[in-house]
Design an enzyme around this catalytic site. Structure first.
Site, short mmCIF file in Angstrom:
data_model
loop_
_atom_site.label_atom_id
_atom_site.label_comp_id
_atom_site.label_asym_id
_atom_site.label_seq_id
_atom_site.Cartn_x
_atom_site.Cartn_y
_atom_site.Cartn_z
N ASP A 101 0.81 -1.32 0.04
CA ASP A 101 0.13 -0.11 0.10
C ASP A 101 0.68 1.20 -0.04
O ASP A 101 0.52 2.25 -0.27
CB ASP A 101 -0.60 -0.19 1.23
CG ASP A 101 -2.08 -0.90 1.11
OD1 ASP A 101 -2.54 -1.36 -0.23
OD2 ASP A 101 -2.60 -1.20 1.96
N LYS A 120 -3.87 -4.60 -8.06
CA LYS A 120 -4.47 -3.69 -6.80
C LYS A 120 -5.71 -3.01 -7.66
O LYS A 120 -6.12 -3.25 -8.88
CB LYS A 120 -3.54 -2.58 -6.26
CG LYS A 120 -2.50 -3.65 -5.65
CD LYS A 120 -2.91 -4.53 -4.52
CE LYS A 120 -3.16 -3.94 -3.44
NZ LYS A 120 -3.60 -4.66 -2.00
#
Length: 425
Positions: free
Chosen positions: A309, A336
């Site tokens: 992330d 993602k």
């Protein structure tokens, strides 16, 4: 969203509750017997999707601002949803709820928005089938249809590191006969195994193995959710790249499997300090960051699962550093919310940066001044926020297209960015 270059970024911040923790707390509370209360619950759209899906399964929830109540009646209290569960943009919602409904004697369909329907789900469907559920997907992608029922504990050796898949199997294990063991190929977020004991469920952790016995009765929990550390990463890098900058973030999650980005930034020369306030069930404390002269670094393969992330904002830090920032072994970034490798390369080049794209990562050549430009978010919240931070240090003005996606994880980000620019405290 337009962001102009600034020479000043200062402030003291507290952040909405951690998104990963909030998902898990809501789901575990739904499986508990009684009413759980969570203060500073995440304001992210992703977590709102989890609450809506739980409500569709018959769970009573209530929300006032950042306070959330969940009334659990045990797994047996869940009911078949009247229609497909809409996980929106949230992979966490889809994968973890798949583990929950795998043990229930009814059919559940879980789907989401166009972005989520492009993401792989077989990695979670496969272990659930092994435990006894029937699960089918659309060419390996959502919608995911699960016919749940009686489950049997198993040992599952994961091939791809994923905290969401690990959590899904552990949630299914709560309803299975016997013991379930998950073996990780690399360390991932350990929130589920930290939170289960707080709900009264024993967990055995031995190296890369996590084991849970089925049949435990979960008790309700009251908890103040610490601030989201992945959200904090964007404010930290903003403070590092702006000349006159200092920030203090209080009551933020400091789980060591979530703070690898701080280790990378320190290797790059960042002036970042942290301190603990408490440690159970999760480490919580503060982060301080100030203007720094950054240099390049290489991200080791073992670090990548804990950085997925944060790679977008680390790439921005690399664009303002002297030398090369190299990230490899991160092919997961291509599946993602967007293809984050391609999106980062495209956007940084538009800003005047030098980026070499690899199949499994990227190399950012820092040192050249960035110039404001129009960049695409590709509907990815972390890409949008990363480019907004880049805009603070780029000459002129930067425009981020489709900034509404920021609400997926951090709706307060634009206002906090502006507050830092004004130096408010």
């Amino acid at each position: 969203m337009r962001v102009a270059q600034t020479r000043h970024f200062r402030g003291r911040f507290t952040l909405p509750g951690d998104k990963s923790l909030s998902h898990r707390l809501a789901i575990l509370a739904a499986l508990a017997q009684g009413e759980s209360r969570f203060a500073n619950f995440s304001t992210a759209d992703d977590c709102a999707a989890t609450l809506r899906c739980l409500e569709a399964l018959g769970v009573e929830t209530g929300r006032q601002g950042r306070s959330v109540e969940v009334v659990g009646r045990g797994a047996a209290g869940l009911k078949a949803a009247p229609g497909p569960l809409d996980a929106a943009n949230s992979g966490s919602t889809l994968r973890m709820l798949a583990g929950v409904v795998a043990g229930r004697p009814f059919r559940t369909t879980i789907t989401g928005d166009a972005s989520l329907r492009r993401r792989p789900v077989e990695r979670v469907a496969e272990p659930l089938r092994l435990m006894g559920a029937r699960a089918s997907s659309s060419d390996g992608k959502p919608p995911l249809v699960i016919d749940g029922g009686e489950l049997t504990g198993t040992t599952w050796a994961m091939t791809t590191p994923s905290a969401q898949v690990k959590s899904a199997v552990l949630l299914a294990a709560l309803q299975a006969r016997g013991r379930t063991t998950v073996i990780e190929p690399a360390s991932t977020r350990d929130h589920t195994e930290r939170l289960l004991p707080a709900f009264g469920v024993p967990v055995t952790v031995e190296g890369a193995q996590v084991s849970v016995d089925g049949g435990a009765v979960l008790r309700p929990l009251a908890m103040d959710v610490p601030g989201d550390v992945s959200s904090a990463a964007f404010l930290v890098v903003a403070a590092l790249i702006v000349p006159d900058a200092f920030i203090h973030i209080e009551n933020v999650l400091l789980n060591p499997r979530r703070t690898a980005f701080l280790d990378v930034l320190r290797r790059m020369g960042a002036h970042v300090e942290t301190g603990l306030r408490r440690e159970d069930p999760e480490p919580v404390g503060w982060i301080e960051a100030r203007s720094s002269r950054l240099h390049g670094a290489e991200v080791a393969a073992a670090e990548v699962p804990a950085l997925i992330d944060e790679v977008p904002i680390l790439a921005v830090a690399g664009a303002f550093a002297d030398g090369l920032l190299v990230v490899r072994n991160a092919a997961e970034l291509r599946v993602k919310e967007s293809d984050r490798i391609a999106a980062l390369a495209e956007g940084l080049r538009r800003l005047g940066g030098s980026v070499e794209e690899h199949p499994d990562g990227l190399t950012v050549q820092g040192g050249d001044p960035l110039r404001g430009a129009s960049v695409r978010s590709h509907g990815d919240h972390r890409i949008a926020m990363a480019f907004a931070v880049a805009g603070l240090g780029a000459e002129g003005e930067t425009e981020i297209e489709d900034p509404a996606c920021i609400a997926v994880s951090f709706p307060e980000f634009p206002s906090l960015l502006e507050r830092g620019r004004k130096g408010e405290r």
